[in-house]
Design a protein around this motif. Structure first.
Motif, short mmCIF file in Angstrom:
data_model
loop_
_atom_site.label_atom_id
_atom_site.label_comp_id
_atom_site.label_asym_id
_atom_site.label_seq_id
_atom_site.Cartn_x
_atom_site.Cartn_y
_atom_site.Cartn_z
N UNK A 1 0.82 -1.21 0.00
CA UNK A 1 0.00 0.00 0.00
C UNK A 1 0.85 1.26 0.00
N UNK A 2 0.59 2.12 -0.99
CA UNK A 2 1.33 3.37 -1.08
C UNK A 2 0.50 4.47 -0.44
N UNK A 3 0.67 4.68 0.86
CA UNK A 3 -0.13 5.68 1.57
C UNK A 3 0.70 6.95 1.75
N UNK A 4 0.28 8.02 1.10
CA UNK A 4 1.00 9.30 1.22
C UNK A 4 0.63 9.93 2.55
N UNK A 5 1.63 10.21 3.40
CA UNK A 5 1.33 10.76 4.72
C UNK A 5 1.86 12.18 4.92
N UNK A 6 2.55 12.70 3.92
CA UNK A 6 2.88 14.13 3.98
C UNK A 6 2.16 14.81 2.83
N UNK A 7 1.86 16.12 2.99
CA UNK A 7 1.05 16.81 2.00
C UNK A 7 1.88 17.25 0.80
N UNK A 8 3.16 17.48 1.08
CA UNK A 8 3.97 18.10 0.05
C UNK A 8 5.40 17.60 0.20
N UNK A 9 6.01 17.31 -0.91
CA UNK A 9 7.42 16.90 -0.88
C UNK A 9 8.20 17.86 -1.76
N UNK A 10 9.30 18.37 -1.22
CA UNK A 10 10.17 19.23 -2.02
C UNK A 10 11.52 18.56 -2.14
N UNK A 11 11.95 18.34 -3.37
CA UNK A 11 13.32 17.88 -3.61
C UNK A 11 14.16 19.12 -3.85
N UNK A 12 15.14 19.34 -2.99
CA UNK A 12 15.97 20.53 -3.13
C UNK A 12 17.37 20.11 -3.56
#
Lengths: 526, 295, 313
Positions: free
Chosen positions: A226-237
């Motif tokens: 199961x791919x459950x997204x638990x953060x709202x936003x991901x930033x790759x810097x």
């Protein structure tokens, strides 16, 4: 009276007050995970490039029909159920309910067929599948049918192929783009959406949670479950160097560093509020020979080098940390289903006397050989040490360092050194590139035109065909052992040992899934 | 036959005359002495240390400085002391060669521009164009395109400096040409090449020496920056730039990999710059005030 | 005056053209093949050939050149090979951080280096003079990346006063922006300060020797007033000139500083593009930097014409 030092601290205190006022704003906003990825994302199309960073981006945005679990087994992902006919020639795959692309359109079997066809034109295993396929079509909106010409035992492994190229599913209108042309619209059905408006190549990539995503109910395991997204936003810097991202992590300016070597990890040991995790995926360093040119067209010269190499020396020199490396002669990498010690010669410890004797019997007459290497960090150390090893048995080796793209084009040349060719090159792989006998590039033995090195061994190609058709695991293993014995005997290449890399994150980050490929579902931030 | 006016003592002779005074200048002694020491250390690297700067020791990596490894070892177990000294040879050579090349080409072009209007018009356009491209960018672009080797790096650094020398020499030529004794010589029908060599070139020497000194410093720094940015010499060659670049990822763990090459680099550039300032004050007091700003 | 300004602008055009020509031929020296990067590790030679054809890399050089000049003239800098975005957009997206950084560095320089240089000239040959000059030589001698790392180690990692990297726009959050800008501006300003302090010192020295300053002094003006009111303003022209010339120095500094502090400006874009061999971006950037250089110097020329009636060309 106030001395100079007091004055300085007073000034600093004043500055500190200013910095406090300007401090980070209270976390009222959505949860954002700031990540330092191992490279800058530039190409967004996971089918036109095999760059790892683009593949990792693909896993955020796209979904796959099957995916590989931590035990290297294929597991259904977008597929609900599937059937195989008795003659093992017809496969029917039924999609799960509720799958939808980020633009709102439902995922149909048509989309899957188009995506698989585009992938199959690029991928080594995909090509093999396409060659064995008579017909691939959508039977109804939720059913994909693949009809084979001959049995293909690696069907599920192919559809769950974990590393570049990955058979990601995209809408048909996008998947119809020719496979050598970059797609311009990034629309998948995966757990995160790509935010095109905030993408700055070389600076920042932003993903938002796909609230419409319906994850499987199983627990996550590597790329499967199961791919459950638990953060709202991901930033790759992006960071210009590791030291800068390590500093940023120590100061809490970012949350996670996806990948670092043991040397960099050591600079984080003991840092406050930082958790270090050993990544389960391993890297494998190698020496590759150019079979098309003397002296390494002579198997005795290759054998001499094989006897002179000590994996322990390589691992001590380029990794150093004994907990982070492993002596591993298996060409399918230790810890995978095909691991074995069949046919191993030399490589673990060096035997210089034997190596010199072997070289004396060979056709090598003291000519200069050229070792080409790219000027990138993960290769540094390999070429100088290889030069030292070659010199220790009397092979006159010269290093030529070049820029990555030049390296890539140079090593496809089958010409003599005097005409711009090469003799030796180092290469670094990951477990996922090597665990499968079909996908392992070191076993591309088609000779001229094959993967760089141009290993020419029809016997191996025949073994691979037998392997592809075979579906009994025990027999598969036996074929793999035979392949490895052959590769050691003919010295296809020399494995130099395998090593772990590390991930590091702030202590408020939890449940970073341990996987060869960093995945961002399941991860939490408090 | 009498000349309209006697030429002033040749600048070359003036330079010699001040030679005695040079030793008395404190900046010159400090700069020159420090530089001499560093150059000697690098040149005699093979005698000062018996260790091979390229020898990899798999089980002696990142050792702190001790009596075996004076400056410690790097991430491949190589001896930093030996690397820094041997690296100095390359870095100093790059400094000298680039400055010499820039000075030679710049002077030749500047002289030509100073005597021919047509050449001047063309050359100055190209010079203006080159000056408009930041020198570091030009060097980085050339090296990354042609591939890093001694020739490409020296030329890349030199090309960026050529316009400055050209302007300097052209300026001197234009001024000197108006001097009465040069005009007289011209009137006497002395061929232009001879005129250039006998009368005009010597006037360029003092500013050129000063300019060249500062170019050496700038070139040594440029090599280091190229190494830092990952477009310098091939990594297997020890140069100060490369040693610094290799130390970068392990800096906080093994500071000696950065500190010692950094110190040698800084000290050398500082010594050359001090020497340049001292020379300027000595050779041309007028110059000292006006051109001082552009090393 | 209008004629003079027009003449200056006309003189700048061939410079830009020369730069364009230099840049084009420079980039064709490359032995590397961008088609290989695009095609990747496992591509067949046919794949590479197709990409090469699509990018026009297989056409004859003169044709490539003519096409290219035409495109440049129309302001079309092309499309990044890797990211497929228009080069102009890529550069535009990176302008703000660089301009903000350069602006802060120039302000810092003018606030610190000009007074220091003036004071050094005033106390000519005293210990103050020596210290300022020594600092200036040191400023030229220490590579900017060393200064940057020392500042990060000291003020960010040890004292925890400033962030170690990154950029925040002053238009979004002025205070956070200021905290992020202190260390990089200092790093960038060091070389520039060394230069400006020297020029200020020598120009003020020249002016101090002139008649009107002597007169002012003789009139019994307060010493300090003579320096700030009479000497410095008259020394301004060479100082401003050098600021113009120094823009090139600043641009080189921007590349290193942005790389040390991870500031997403044009400098970082430059390094990324060069390392990735992204032809169109590198071309566009060098042209852009040259335009900035020519523009700034043109502006300074025009200011002279307007401000100083003595200047006649």
């Amino acid at each position: 009276m106030m001395n100079r030092r007091d004055l300085a601290s007073l000034l600093l205190a004043g500055l500190a007050t200013v910095t406090l006022i300007g401090g980070p704003a209270a976390a009222a906003e959505p949860k954002t995970l700031k990540v330092s990825p191992h490279a800058s994302l530039r190409v967004l199309d996971p089918i036109t490039t095999n760059a790892y960073i683009t593949r990792n981006h693909g896993y955020l945005v796209y979904d796959t029909l099957f995916s590989m679990d931590a035990g290297f087994r294929p597991q259904p992902q977008m597929v609900q159920s599937w059937t195989v006919s008795d003659d093992k020639l017809t496969y029917d795959f039924v999609l799960r309910d509720g799958l939808a692309f980020h633009d709102g359109a439902p995922v149909t079997a048509e989309d899957c067929v188009a995506s698989l066809q585009r992938w199959a034109k690029r991928d080594l295993v995909g090509r093999r599948l396409a060659a064995a396929t008579a017909e691939m079509k959508a039977v109804d909106p939720r059913t994909i049918r693949i009809v084979l010409k001959a049995p293909f035992g690696q069907m599920l492994q192919a559809l769950s192929k974990p590393s570049s190229f990955v058979p990601f599913i995209m809408p048909k209108r996008i998947a119809d783009t020719p496979p050598d042309q970059n797609i311009t619209e990034i629309v998948g059905s995966g757990p995160f959406k790509f935010v095109a408006g905030e993408f700055q190549p070389g600076v920042k990539v932003v993903y938002e949670r796909n609230t419409a995503y319906v994850p499987r109910s199983e627990a996550p395991s590597a790329m499967a479950g199961g791919k459950v997204a638990k953060v709202d936003r991901i930033e790759w810097i992006s960071f210009p160097d590791m030291q800068a991202s390590v500093n940023a992590l120590k100061k809490g300016e970012i949350d996670l560093i996806e990948n670092m070597t043991a040397d960099v990890k050591a600079t984080l040991d003991g840092a406050a509020d930082v958790v270090i995790q050993k990544r389960s995926g391993k890297s494998a360093a190698t020496i590759r020979f150019n079979w098309s040119q003397p002296p390494f067209s002579d198997v005795k010269v290759r054998k001499a080098v094989q006897l002179a190499v000590s994996q322990r020396d390589y691992m001590d020199a380029i990794i150093g940390d004994e907990d982070a490396y492993q002596i591993c002669p298996s060409m399918f990498i230790c810890g995978t289903p095909m691991e074995s010690n069949a046919g191993v010669v030399g490589t673990v410890e060096a035997d210089l006397a034997k190596a010199k004797a072997m070289l004396a019997q060979s056709s090598y007459k003291g000519e200069r050989v050229v070792l080409i290497t790219p000027n990138i960090v993960s290769f540094s150390g390999l070429a100088p040490l290889t030069q030292q090893v070659l010199r220790s048995i009397g092979i006159n080796a010269e290093i030529q360092t070049m820029e990555w793209s030049t390296f890539l084009s140079r090593r496809t040349l089958e010409k003599p050194v005097a005409e711009g060719g090469w003799n030796l090159a180092n290469a670094v792989f990951t477990t996922l590139d090597l665990y499968s006998p079909l996908a392992n590039l070191n076993f591309d033995a088609r000779g001229p035109g094959a993967y760089t090195g141009f290993v020419n061994d029809p016997k191996t190609e025949a073994l691979k065909n037998t392997f592809a058709a075979e579906s009994d695991p025990a027999k598969q293993k036996a074929i793999a052992e035979e392949m490895q014995t052959r590769a050691y005997d003919q010295v296809f290449y020399i494995p130099l040992g395998i090593y772990n890399n590390f991930a590091a994150y702030r202590s408020n980050v939890r449940n970073f899934i341990d996987s060869s490929i960093p995945v961002f579902w399941g991860i939490e931030k408090n | 036959m009498a000349l309209a006016s006697a030429p002033p003592p040749s600048p070359a002779r003036r330079l010699l005359a001040t030679g005695a005074g040079l030793a008395r200048s404190r900046t010159l002694v400090i700069g020159g002495g420090l530089l001499l020491l560093l150059v000697l250390l690098s040149l005699c690297a093979s005698w000062v240390t018996a260790t091979d700067p390229l020898q990899i020791r798999p089980r002696a990596r990142l050792r702190a400085p001790d009596w075996t490894y004076l400056f410690g070892t790097d991430s491949l177990g190589r001896d930093v002391f030996s690397r820094v000294l041997h690296g100095g040879q390359v870095s100093l050579m790059v400094g000298l060669l680039s400055a010499a090349l820039a000075a030679a080409v710049g002077t030749a072009v500047g002289l030509l521009a100073g005597i021919s209007r047509l050449v001047d018009a063309v050359v100055m356009r190209v010079v203006d164009g080159l000056m408009a491209i930041p020198s570091l960018l030009l060097a980085v672009a050339i090296v990354s395109l042609v591939g890093p080797n001694l020739l490409s790096i020296v030329s890349a650094i030199a090309i960026a400096e050529v316009p400055r020398v050209t302007r300097l020499v052209r300026g001197v030529v234009l001024t000197v040409r108006e001097e009465p004794y040069v005009r007289a010589a011209e009137g006497l029908g002395i061929p232009t090449p001879l005129l250039l060599v006998r009368h005009i070139l010597p006037s360029c020497i003092a500013p050129l020496v000063v300019q060249t000194t500062h170019m050496i410093a700038a070139a040594i720094l440029a090599e280091a920056v190229l190494g830092f940015l990952g477009v310098g010499f091939p990594p297997e060659l020890p140069t100060w730039g490369n040693i610094l670049a290799e130390g970068r990822p392990v800096f906080q763990r093994a500071p000696w990999t950065i500190v010692f090459p950094g110190l040698f680099l800084g000290a050398t550039v500082l010594a050359v710059n001090i020497l340049g300032d001292g020379l300027r004050d000595r050779l041309d007091p007028r110059l000292a005030r006006t051109v001082k700003a552009t090393p | 005056m209008g004629y003079l300004i027009l003449k200056r602008i006309a003189a700048a055009v061939p410079v830009v053209l020369v730069v364009a020509t230099i840049v084009f031929f420079l980039l064709r020296l490359s032995p590397g093949d961008p088609a290989m990067v695009l095609a990747g590790d496992m591509a067949s030679p046919q794949d590479v050939a197709e990409i090469r054809a699509r990018l026009g890399l297989d056409r004859p050089l003169p044709v490539q050149y003519a096409t290219w000049l035409g495109e440049m003239a129309r302001g079309n800098f092309g499309v990044s090979i890797l990211s497929k975005q228009p080069v102009l957009d890529l550069i535009r997206a990176r302008l703000e951080p660089t301009f903000v950084l350069a602006f802060c560095a120039i302000v810092l320089t003018v606030l610190l280096a000009v007074p220091l240089g003036a004071i050094a000239a005033w106390y000519h040959n005293s210990w103050i003079d020596r210290v300022v000059m020594a600092m200036s030589v040191a400023g030229f001698s220490i590579p900017a990346f060393v200064i940057g790392y020392l500042l990060i180690l000291g003020f960010s990692m040890s004292l925890d006063l400033f962030p170690s990297q990154g950029y925040v726009s002053p238009f979004d959050d002025p205070l956070a922006a200021a905290r992020h800008l202190v260390l990089p501006s200092l790093t960038l300003a060091v070389v520039f300060m060394a230069l400006i302090a020297r020029v200020t010192r020598s120009s003020v020295l020249d002016v101090l020797g002139e008649d009107f300053v002597r007169t002012a002094r003789a009139k019994g003006n307060v010493e300090r007033r003579v320096l700030w009111r009479h000497a410095l303003p008259n020394a301004a022209i060479p100082i401003i000139t050098v600021i113009g010339v120094g823009v090139a120095l600043l641009i080189s500094g921007v590349v290193v500083t942005e790389s040390v502090f991870n500031i997403p400006g044009v400098g970082l874009l430059t390094i990324d593009a060069i390392l990735a061999r992204d032809y169109p971006i590198v071309q566009g950037l060098i042209l852009f930097f040259a335009l900035v250089f020519v523009g700034v110097n043109l502006l300074i020329d025009i200011i002279y014409v307007v401000v100083d009636p003595r200047i006649r060309y």
